[in-house]
Design a protein around this motif. Structure first.
Motif, PDB file in Angstrom:
ATOM      1  N   ARG A  76      -6.549  -1.586  -0.126  1.00 58.76           N
ATOM      2  CA  ARG A  76      -6.064  -0.380  -0.759  1.00 58.76           C
ATOM      3  C   ARG A  76      -7.170  -0.148  -2.226  1.00 58.76           C
ATOM      4  NH1 ARG A  76      -1.267  -2.998   0.996  1.00 58.76           N
ATOM      5  NH2 ARG A  76       0.221  -1.534   1.840  1.00 58.76           N
ATOM      6  N   THR A 107      -3.874  -8.201  -4.251  1.00 58.63           N
ATOM      7  CA  THR A 107      -3.501  -7.074  -3.313  1.00 58.63           C
ATOM      8  C   THR A 107      -2.004  -6.661  -3.619  1.00 58.63           C
ATOM      9  OG1 THR A 107      -1.974  -8.566  -1.902  1.00 58.63           O
ATOM     10  CG2 THR A 107      -4.501  -8.391  -1.404  1.00 58.63           C
ATOM     11  N   LEU A 108      -1.465  -5.375  -3.181  1.00 58.20           N
ATOM     12  CA  LEU A 108      -0.310  -5.029  -3.394  1.00 58.20           C
ATOM     13  C   LEU A 108       1.005  -6.016  -3.280  1.00 58.20           C
ATOM     14  CD1 LEU A 108       1.692  -2.700  -4.058  1.00 58.20           C
ATOM     15  CD2 LEU A 108       1.727  -1.915  -1.816  1.00 58.20           C
ATOM     16  N   THR A 152      -2.444   0.865  -5.076  1.00 60.63           N
ATOM     17  CA  THR A 152      -1.703  -0.434  -5.463  1.00 60.63           C
ATOM     18  C   THR A 152      -0.893  -0.159  -6.627  1.00 60.63           C
ATOM     19  OG1 THR A 152      -3.889  -1.578  -4.711  1.00 60.63           O
ATOM     20  CG2 THR A 152      -1.925  -3.024  -6.216  1.00 60.63           C
TER      21      THR A 152
END
Ligand SMILES: CC(=O)N[C@H](C=O)[C@@H](O)[C@H](O)[C@H](O)COP(=O)(O)O
Length: 227
Positions: free
Chosen positions: A108, A80-81, A113
């Protein structure tokens, strides 16, 4: 091309990782391994986990490619980001993340990202790809370097015995970004062969830094010879 990436051209990168529950799973140990591989000629080090990245960046004076593995199936490499920002904040100069086209746990896209990461950190991005379609999509998403890391692990390509040189060929022919061959490079000859196929650089993990696996190769050979 960013000078830091340019510095990896034709060079060896070494991945220094220990897995959950293993005896060498300790950031100080990984930092020492990192120093040892730099002494041997590694132009950069790949390190996993926030604690390891923090320790390794202080221990070596070469670029660190950081990642954060969360889980071990699906999208688990810096998924994830939030993970990507944490890796950058830990000091990695390059953040490696899952570069496949699979849905990401935070919803996302890869492009979102990468854009979100660049808003929060001045960092380069490596996309760990599993196919040529991944590589082309990752290139469009704005990453800086492409890896063959997930070939054989994302369901799109067979798990080749050595590095996936067919994918290297496809990526070198089809992409403009530099291609790092990573995954199952087990011998110096395979590393050299990958460069001959046009790879920009070569990342080796297990065959240099995972003694348990290396030991099984020798133990199996000895057992076979014993009969
Ligand atoms: C698929 C996946 O999760 N690969 C990971 C990515 O960081 C590591 O477990 C590998 O050790 C690394 O890619 C280097 O490859 P090899 O250890 O085969 O030289």
């Amino acid at each position: 091309m960013d000078p830091l990436i340019e510095g990896l051209r034709g060079r060896l990168v070494v991945s220094c990782q220990a897995y959950p529950g293993e005896p060498m799973r300790d950031p100080r140990t990984m930092a020492q391994i990192a120093q040892a591989v730099v002494a041997g000629g590694a132009a950069a080090v790949r390190a996993q986990g926030i604690a390891d990245v923090r320790q390794v960046v202080t221990a070596v004076d070469v670029p660190v490619i950081g990642l954060w593995k969360d889980g071990d199936d699906g999208v688990y490499i810096t998924p994830t980001l939030e993970h990507a920002v944490a890796v950058a904040e830990a000091g990695a100069q390059i953040v490696a993340l899952d570069g496949t086209r699979r849905p990401r746990p935070d919803g996302r896209t890869l492009a979102e990202t990468v854009a979100g990461l660049r808003e929060q950190a001045d960092v380069l991005v490596m996309a760990d790809c599993g196919s040529i379609a991944d590589a082309l999509a990752a290139q469009d998403a704005g990453v800086d370097i492409l890896g063959t890391t997930l070939s054989g692990y994302s369901g799109e390509r067979p798990k080749t015995v050595g590095p996936d040189l067919e994918l290297v060929d496809e990526m070198v022919a089809g992409c403009t970004l530099p291609v790092m061959v990573e995954g199952r490079v087990h011998t110096p000859a395979q590393a050299a062969e990958a460069l001959a196929h046009g790879a920009f650089s070569v990342c080796v993990g297990t065959a240099i830094t995972h003694p348990t696996t290396i030991t099984t190769w020798f133990a199996d050979a000895v057992a076979t010879a014993r009969g």
